[in-house]
Design an enzyme around this catalytic site. Structure first.
Site, mmCIF file in Angstrom:
data_model
loop_
_atom_site.group_PDB
_atom_site.id
_atom_site.type_symbol
_atom_site.label_atom_id
_atom_site.label_comp_id
_atom_site.label_asym_id
_atom_site.label_seq_id
_atom_site.Cartn_x
_atom_site.Cartn_y
_atom_site.Cartn_z
ATOM 1 N N SER A 100 -1.771 2.333 10.590
ATOM 2 C CA SER A 100 -0.994 3.215 10.303
ATOM 3 C C SER A 100 -0.292 2.429 11.088
ATOM 4 O O SER A 100 -0.607 1.942 12.377
ATOM 5 C CB SER A 100 -0.838 4.558 10.298
ATOM 6 N N ASP B 163 1.962 2.954 -0.737
ATOM 7 C CA ASP B 163 1.802 4.039 0.714
ATOM 8 C C ASP B 163 3.928 4.211 0.788
ATOM 9 O O ASP B 163 4.515 3.599 1.379
ATOM 10 C CB ASP B 163 1.786 2.538 1.709
ATOM 11 N N HIS C 294 -1.598 7.056 2.054
ATOM 12 C CA HIS C 294 -1.325 6.692 2.971
ATOM 13 C C HIS C 294 -2.728 5.269 3.427
ATOM 14 O O HIS C 294 -3.518 6.105 4.234
ATOM 15 C CB HIS C 294 -0.489 7.195 4.187
#
Length: 515
Positions: free
Chosen positions: A227, A454, A484
């Site tokens: 991320s 995602d 995610h």
């Protein structure tokens, strides 16, 4: 409400709060001659995590009994003055287990920005057992986070009130109240953390990682960024291309986007995840979907719930109520992982019956609030790092003009994400750039992993990262999945490709697809 730029990756940290126990770290002395690369780390058993790291118990041993060890590294407060004041950077590691020759340290950043790597790594440690055969698994609290000169903005009681506010204002009075709360929060950050605020940019954290590489004794950095950690990895590669070893970027932030573009992309991403959640509920022939008769009915009922909560909150976790903002925040949190779809279904059933407890638990996880009412510094660090990085400053008039576009992208999340563009209003430190620079000519190849489903870092960002890294650097791997991130989904294809690259140095063919 938390800055939506944090929604792109409070992800793994917040999910870990719900699905497993979190942990922490400390220890070490800087050399007296000021050469921080020569410092020796004093590794010790890890203590229980601090409140700023999320609280909880000390990390449990790994399945075969190996202990987590913690230490403290000294880093310059201001990298333009490398022999000036220092700050502590908290580290955690699990040493390589074998068999096979040790490659070095594999440094993890799990995202946020604002997530404590010291508390998160042990939660996922067993998932990285194969990687630990040849690497020491290492993570850290980036500067401004947890035990690493953690940013503090407001007290726990103040944060409870802050997260009860209406963050999706419908009229001028509500807008003024929202803006006032934002300014008060930001003023609290300046009052309580003025010394560290100018020094929490991603470029500062990248320089800390290069110091970490040297202190750990590695000639090259081996890195696993998830991320926001992908942005940090890209910035590191830009600053230190000659020091990149094997690096994986998973759940990829688009480095070319402005905050507005990122928030709009998230609106589309969360709407896609909601569509997929609703379709999955009604397509299960074995059991009747308890929250709607069709996918559209599921979403219509959620929209009606949120509209009702705007004027009539329901009981949440006493004495707090489940507001429209808290419910939206909780629903968004659950869309980060398919493992949270069932709790989301149960939470919606409860809320329709007037009980907001499950959705509030989900919202609390997103905001870094523990069951005992203490907050980690996730939100404070998230805002501080984003506002130090991002040059843009938006106002209410700008958001109002953009609302139709955001609502078109997502009827459920558009307002939520549009209004959160105001997070840096009156921030005391100027932002560094329009967007991150990740161009890395001369770097070793970097594996870039994108997930088609995602919600927080939409799939298109992976290709944008590959292009921005430059010709011959980024190699894209696609996973056709939900949630995610890809590796921690436990998809065998993704894990095999990533493990083969990190352990054996075998780079997959560009465009490889896992499903």
């Amino acid at each position: 409400m938390q800055n939506p730029r944090g929604l792109r990756a409070a992800a793994l940290t917040a999910t870990a709060v719900l699905l497993s126990a979190l942990v922490a770290g400390c220890g070490g002395d800087a050399p007296k001659d000021g050469d921080l690369t020569a410092q020796n780390l004093a590794w010790k058993d890890c203590p229980a995590p601090s409140e700023s790291e999320g609280g909880g118990a000390a990390p449990s041993p790994l399945p075969e009994g190996a202990q987590w060890q913690c230490a403290t590294m000294k880093a310059p407060l201001d990298w333009s003055k490398p022999k000036g004041d220092t700050i502590d950077i908290a580290l955690i590691r699990a040493q390589a287990s074998g068999p096979g020759k040790r490659i070095g340290s594999l440094i993890f950043n799990f995202g946020g920005p604002g997530g404590s790597g010291v508390s998160t790594l042990p939660s996922f440690g067993p998932d990285y057992a194969k990687l630990r055969t040849r690497y020491d698994l290492v993570s850290f609290d980036p500067r401004g986070v947890g035990r690493s000169a953690g940013v503090r903005c407001e007290s726990d009681a103040q944060l409870d009130r802050y997260f009860q506010q209406d963050a999706m204002p419908d009229n001028r009075a509500e807008q003024n109240a929202f803006l006032k709360n934002t300014k008060q929060f930001n003023a609290g950050c300046e009052k309580n953390s003025a010394k560290i605020l100018p020094h929490v940019r991603t470029t500062d954290a990248a320089r800390d990682m290069d110091l970490m590489r040297q202190v750990l004794g590695d000639s090259k950095i081996h890195y696993f960024g998830i991320s926001y950690g992908t942005e940090l990895g890209g910035v590191y590669a830009h600053l230190f291309p000659q020091h990149v070893g094997r690096a994986v970027l998973d759940a990829v932030v688009d480095p070319t986007e402005t905050p507005e573009q990122s928030s709009l992309g998230q609106a589309r991403g969360f709407q896609l995840a909601m569509d997929n959640f609703a379709r999955a509920c009604v397509s299960d022939k074995a059991t009747k979907c308890p929250i709607g008769n069709s996918a559209q009915d599921v979403e219509n009922r959620i929209a009606a719930l949120l509209k009702k909560l705007d004027s009539r909150p329901i009981p949440g976790l006493f004495p707090r109520q489940l507001t429209q903002t808290a419910a939206t925040n909780g629903i968004a949190q659950a869309l980060y992982s398919k493992e949270l779809w069932q709790p989301l279904t149960e939470g919606l059933q409860q809320a329709y019956a007037g009980d907001g407890r499950i959705l509030m638990v989900l919202s609390d996880a997103m905001n870094g609030r523990s069951q005992n009412g203490e907050y980690s510094n996730l939100t404070s660090a998230n805002v501080a790092i984003n506002c130090a990085d991002e040059k843009q400053r938006y106002d209410t008039a700008y958001v109002e003009r953009k609302l139709p576009e955001f609502r078109a992208a997502s009827p459920l999340f558009g307002d939520f994400l549009a209004w959160s563009m105001l997070s840096c209003t009156d921030w005391p430190v100027a932002g560094a750039a329009e967007h991150a620079d990740v161009s890395a000519p001369g770097s070793a190849k970097i594996l870039v992993v994108g997930n088609t489903g995602d919600p927080a870092t939409p799939y298109a960002g992976a290709k944008k990262m590959v292009d921005a890294l430059g010709k011959g650097v980024g190699v894209e791997l696609t996973w056709k999945g939900e949630g995610h991130g890809a590796y921690d989904s436990k998809n065998k294809c993704v894990q095999n490709v990533v493990n083969t690259y990190l352990l054996d140095g075998k780079v997959p063919a560009a465009g490889t697809v896992c499903s």
